[in-house]
Write a protein that holds these residues in place. Sequence first.
Motif, PDB file in Angstrom:
ATOM      1  N   GLN A 343      10.611  -1.958  21.603  1.00 22.77           N
ATOM      2  CA  GLN A 343      10.412  -3.271  20.968  1.00 22.77           C
ATOM      3  C   GLN A 343      10.303  -3.142  19.456  1.00 22.77           C
ATOM      4  O   GLN A 343      10.907  -3.925  18.706  1.00 22.77           O
ATOM      5  CB  GLN A 343       9.148  -3.927  21.531  1.00 22.77           C
ATOM      6  CG  GLN A 343       9.252  -4.357  22.978  1.00 22.77           C
ATOM      7  CD  GLN A 343       7.920  -4.818  23.553  1.00 22.77           C
ATOM      8  OE1 GLN A 343       6.920  -4.918  22.835  1.00 22.77           O
ATOM      9  NE2 GLN A 343       7.885  -5.097  24.844  1.00 22.77           N
ATOM     10  N   LYS A 347      12.927  -4.473  16.578  1.00 18.32           N
ATOM     11  CA  LYS A 347      12.433  -5.391  15.544  1.00 18.32           C
ATOM     12  C   LYS A 347      12.777  -4.867  14.154  1.00 18.32           C
ATOM     13  O   LYS A 347      13.220  -5.630  13.281  1.00 18.32           O
ATOM     14  CB  LYS A 347      10.917  -5.552  15.690  1.00 18.32           C
ATOM     15  CG  LYS A 347      10.297  -6.476  14.646  1.00 18.32           C
ATOM     16  CD  LYS A 347       8.787  -6.543  14.800  1.00 18.32           C
ATOM     17  CE  LYS A 347       8.156  -7.402  13.703  1.00 18.32           C
ATOM     18  NZ  LYS A 347       6.678  -7.406  13.776  1.00 18.32           N
ATOM     19  N   GLU A 350      16.460  -5.364  13.404  1.00 20.24           N
ATOM     20  CA  GLU A 350      16.742  -6.767  13.078  1.00 20.24           C
ATOM     21  C   GLU A 350      16.371  -7.056  11.625  1.00 20.24           C
ATOM     22  O   GLU A 350      17.111  -7.737  10.889  1.00 20.24           O
ATOM     23  CB  GLU A 350      15.954  -7.697  14.001  1.00 20.24           C
ATOM     24  CG  GLU A 350      16.485  -7.766  15.416  1.00 20.24           C
ATOM     25  CD  GLU A 350      15.637  -8.642  16.318  1.00 20.24           C
ATOM     26  OE1 GLU A 350      14.757  -9.362  15.783  1.00 20.24           O
ATOM     27  OE2 GLU A 350      15.843  -8.607  17.542  1.00 20.24           O
TER      28      GLU A 350
END
Length: 356
Positions: A343, A347, A350
């Motif tokens: 995760q 992140k 991104e």
Amino acid sequence: MSQANTLLQSFDFLIPQFLREDYSPYKCKVSINGINYNLRARRIHLQNQIKTWVNTGKNPFIKPVECQECLFDTRIPNIYIGSDGVCNMCMTYKKNFKQEILDSELQTFLHTPREEGANMDAVVGFSGGKDSAVCLITARQKFGLNVTAVLVQNGFIPEQVIENGKKLCDKLGVELVVLNIDLAPYVKDMMDNNFKNGYPCYKCGDMFYKEIQDYCVKHRINRIIMGRNWWHWIEPEVRSTKWVTDAATGMKIQIFSLPFVLQLTEKDIYRILDDFGWSTVKIHGNSTNCILPGLVEYQVSQRLGYHPELQLLSREVITGFLDKEEAKHQLADVKDNTATLEQLVNKKLEEINQRN
């Protein structure tokens, strides 16, 4: 000498060289973390296991044989155990360590003049962790050096660590410079390959050194203080200092391991921090500044069969920085943080895409 011994010696050439000679782990040129564990690496590993069996009479193919003094054992490709029960890393360190060399390196470092145009004596490679914090305190309070603290943010150092580090720098009257690198794409690539093609902390270390060195060249600073508590070189003699030359300018830079040259222990480190009134942020894993080691330890441990930070802690035990039982305790708490890692890396990727 008996006739039997003479006869045996005359046939020494029939015994493989790896059984006849002692050598350091570095001469094996094999990665400890299973990177490029190819046919050559497997051959070297097999030789070291056979050498251990011959030396100790213990079969490492049934159960790993551990060094009596540190954490290294025969699961590690470049390690073998000698007849005295001590591994080749401990052997090499003891053979090549001379306190007078470290004393001389300290004096050289302290008395190296600044480069023309520099307004600082040294850069402290500051991570926000315990060892680099002690470097900063010692450089300012004990040696009276004018230093700049340079922190390289890899994307996995929590903001509270940086804020905590800033408090230390403010208290010492030292500027904190934060440089940024994008480690997440490399971590993603390693995750996708089950970490067979790299270990995040090694890649981060390479990028960290480059950023620090580039900063030093830009500001004409020829000394870097690191919180490293083990050697830079172990052969032909143990040394705390690494010299690098900038290709573009020809400037020579000393990279100096301050806790190691002063032979500080972990207890010394915490005592200095307590006396100063500063403490680190608590983080899971073998780090006091970065969350990444604790996030990848489970996956890498599953692949290797041993903790990825075993090498680091073994070196700290060998130098006397850390006691063996405490090192084992630090390696015992392994958590599966795979979901959190995935995760977080996604992140970060991104954020990088949005920024670019």
